[in-house]
Motif scaffolding. Structure first.
Motif, mmCIF file in Angstrom:
data_model
loop_
_atom_site.group_PDB
_atom_site.id
_atom_site.type_symbol
_atom_site.label_atom_id
_atom_site.label_comp_id
_atom_site.label_asym_id
_atom_site.label_seq_id
_atom_site.Cartn_x
_atom_site.Cartn_y
_atom_site.Cartn_z
ATOM 1 N N PRO A 6 -7.002 -1.374 -3.458
ATOM 2 C CA PRO A 6 -6.745 -1.583 -2.081
ATOM 3 C C PRO A 6 -7.703 -0.995 -0.992
ATOM 4 O O PRO A 6 -8.429 -0.388 -1.439
ATOM 5 C CB PRO A 6 -5.157 -0.973 -1.887
ATOM 6 C CG PRO A 6 -5.254 0.280 -2.631
ATOM 7 C CD PRO A 6 -6.248 -0.488 -4.084
ATOM 8 N N VAL A 87 -4.591 -0.802 1.436
ATOM 9 C CA VAL A 87 -3.364 -1.888 1.206
ATOM 10 C C VAL A 87 -3.982 -3.091 0.477
ATOM 11 O O VAL A 87 -5.396 -3.131 0.671
ATOM 12 C CB VAL A 87 -2.653 -2.156 2.500
ATOM 13 C CG1 VAL A 87 -2.120 -1.038 3.166
ATOM 14 C CG2 VAL A 87 -3.713 -2.986 3.399
ATOM 15 N N PHE A 88 -3.286 -3.953 0.034
ATOM 16 C CA PHE A 88 -3.830 -5.198 -0.400
ATOM 17 C C PHE A 88 -3.242 -6.155 0.642
ATOM 18 O O PHE A 88 -2.371 -6.067 1.442
ATOM 19 C CB PHE A 88 -3.111 -5.638 -1.815
ATOM 20 C CG PHE A 88 -3.870 -5.020 -2.925
ATOM 21 C CD1 PHE A 88 -5.117 -4.933 -3.096
ATOM 22 C CD2 PHE A 88 -2.981 -4.131 -3.634
ATOM 23 C CE1 PHE A 88 -5.927 -4.160 -4.327
ATOM 24 C CE2 PHE A 88 -3.528 -3.381 -4.862
ATOM 25 C CZ PHE A 88 -5.153 -3.555 -5.185
ATOM 26 N N ALA A 105 -8.652 -8.084 -1.766
ATOM 27 C CA ALA A 105 -8.631 -6.956 -2.508
ATOM 28 C C ALA A 105 -10.052 -6.679 -2.524
ATOM 29 O O ALA A 105 -11.107 -7.465 -2.282
ATOM 30 C CB ALA A 105 -7.936 -6.929 -3.773
ATOM 31 N N ASP A 185 1.620 -2.570 1.074
ATOM 32 C CA ASP A 185 1.366 -1.187 1.322
ATOM 33 C C ASP A 185 2.239 -0.159 0.564
ATOM 34 O O ASP A 185 2.174 1.030 0.455
ATOM 35 C CB ASP A 185 1.704 -1.024 2.954
ATOM 36 C CG ASP A 185 2.763 -1.230 3.331
ATOM 37 O OD1 ASP A 185 3.700 -1.839 2.603
ATOM 38 O OD2 ASP A 185 3.077 -1.173 4.572
ATOM 39 N N GLN A 187 3.453 1.681 -2.861
ATOM 40 C CA GLN A 187 2.663 2.130 -4.128
ATOM 41 C C GLN A 187 3.009 1.685 -5.278
ATOM 42 O O GLN A 187 2.080 1.336 -6.015
ATOM 43 C CB GLN A 187 2.984 3.947 -4.157
ATOM 44 C CG GLN A 187 1.773 4.299 -4.992
ATOM 45 C CD GLN A 187 0.389 4.041 -4.619
ATOM 46 O OE1 GLN A 187 0.105 4.308 -3.357
ATOM 47 N NE2 GLN A 187 -0.522 3.641 -5.650
ATOM 48 N N ASP A 189 4.098 -1.504 -5.395
ATOM 49 C CA ASP A 189 3.554 -2.856 -5.458
ATOM 50 C C ASP A 189 1.831 -2.659 -5.866
ATOM 51 O O ASP A 189 1.390 -3.472 -6.511
ATOM 52 C CB ASP A 189 3.515 -3.476 -4.147
ATOM 53 C CG ASP A 189 5.082 -4.196 -4.087
ATOM 54 O OD1 ASP A 189 5.324 -4.944 -5.248
ATOM 55 O OD2 ASP A 189 5.505 -4.470 -2.772
ATOM 56 N N ILE A 190 1.266 -1.801 -5.064
ATOM 57 C CA ILE A 190 -0.180 -1.614 -5.445
ATOM 58 C C ILE A 190 -0.294 -1.178 -6.909
ATOM 59 O O ILE A 190 -1.207 -1.998 -7.337
ATOM 60 C CB ILE A 190 -0.504 -0.468 -4.441
ATOM 61 C CG1 ILE A 190 -0.410 -0.913 -2.974
ATOM 62 C CG2 ILE A 190 -2.022 0.015 -5.105
ATOM 63 C CD1 ILE A 190 -0.714 0.199 -2.221
ATOM 64 N N ASP A 191 0.406 -0.344 -7.432
ATOM 65 C CA ASP A 191 0.312 0.017 -8.981
ATOM 66 C C ASP A 191 0.543 -1.213 -9.983
ATOM 67 O O ASP A 191 -0.333 -1.292 -10.744
ATOM 68 C CB ASP A 191 1.183 1.072 -9.116
ATOM 69 C CG ASP A 191 0.823 2.404 -8.670
ATOM 70 O OD1 ASP A 191 -0.365 2.668 -8.048
ATOM 71 O OD2 ASP A 191 1.916 3.297 -8.587
ATOM 72 N N GLN A 194 -2.534 -3.730 -9.654
ATOM 73 C CA GLN A 194 -3.633 -3.371 -10.223
ATOM 74 C C GLN A 194 -3.422 -3.336 -12.129
ATOM 75 O O GLN A 194 -4.385 -3.663 -12.534
ATOM 76 C CB GLN A 194 -3.972 -1.715 -9.863
ATOM 77 C CG GLN A 194 -4.339 -1.758 -8.570
ATOM 78 C CD GLN A 194 -4.832 -0.361 -7.969
ATOM 79 O OE1 GLN A 194 -3.930 0.621 -8.204
ATOM 80 N NE2 GLN A 194 -6.087 -0.169 -7.733
#
Length: 266
Positions: A6, A87-88, A105, A185, A187, A189-191, A194
């Motif tokens: 992100p 963020v993505f 990204a 945004d 964490q 979802d971001i994790d 990835q």
């Protein structure tokens, strides 16, 4: 494994998004370009083509510095705002005949160097160097590399779920295309995203070979400065089944005294 990150994007203020957004500079006729520059002070065209560039011949260096100054003005005037955290984004473009949805990204220069990000085109050195100098002088990038990835049921389902949330942008352009942007945004979802891209062995450049090569060149030139952002370049990642690829043909009218066999061999 493919690495995506992100990033703290700088983007138009929500109330000005329809005014800031523009097409590629070369898509405008001279009359249309003049109209946008004269009557829309918020158009991004003012940044990528500072007004004085119309009236005199200037070097690329001076032009890039002018772009950087205008970009700074847009940030000072709050036409552009910056995300508070990395963020993505999920980004969707609806045309009259097709809908394209993908993820914005940062993608890894190291993956590019190690051929995890696959290439299929040669590049022109002068274009790579020119865009590298542009990135170095302006300190911003607005042209993501278009990258495809093998279809994933899990990622497709996740995107559909994210699209049910409230977007940060939803607007229509003068070309009758609808653009919608969702911010990712949390964490968790971001994790999750990835981790799922780490399970994808390769990514493929569909468009943007010069941009990605310029990002690598800039990294090699400026990595001693310690800026971690140089390790990545902005990409629009889209499932391969959602990409529309048009054929591009060239007609050869003269073999210049070569036989067909020799020509094909060379």
């Amino acid at each position: 494994m493919s690495k995506i990150i992100p990033f703290k994007a700088i983007r138009p203020a929500p109330d000005k998004i329809g005014l800031v957004t523009c097409r590629n500079y070369d898509d405008y006729s001279p009359a249309e370009l003049a109209a946008w520059l004269n009557f829309n002070p918020y158009s991004f065209l003012h940044v990528i083509n500072p007004a004085y560039a119309h009236s005199q011949k200037i070097s690329w260096d001076k032009r890039f510095k002018g772009v950087a100054l205008k970009y700074k003005d847009f940030k000072t005037e709050k036409i552009f705002i910056q995300e508070e955290k990395a963020v993505f984004y999920v980004y969707e473009i609806q045309t009259k005949i097709q809908t394209f949805t993908g993820i914005i990204a940062g993608t890894s220069v190291e993956d590019y160097q190690n051929n995890i990000i696959k290439k299929h085109e040669d590049t022109l050195q002068y274009r790579v160097e020119l865009f590298k100098d542009y990135l170095h002088q302006t300190q911003f990038n607005t042209e993501p590399v278009l990258i495809t990835y093998p279809d994933s049921v899990e990622i497709n389902t996740w995107i559909l779920l994210k699209k049910q949330s409230e977007p940060v942008y939803s607007f229509t352009t003068t070309t009758k295309e609808k653009h919608t942007l969702w911010k990712i945004d949390t964490q968790s979802d971001i994790d999750w995203l990835q981790e799922h891209f780490e399970n994808i062995p390769n990514l493929y450049i569909a468009d943007g070979h010069h941009r990605s090569a310029s990002a690598e060149m800039l990294y090699e030139q400026d990595k001693h400065l310690g800026n971690p952002n140089l390790n990545y370049f902005m990409s629009f990642l889209i499932a391969e089944s959602n990409v529309k690829i048009y054929e591009f043909n060239r007609i050869i009218r003269d073999l210049n005294n070569h036989s067909k066999e020799d020509f094909l061999k060379n």
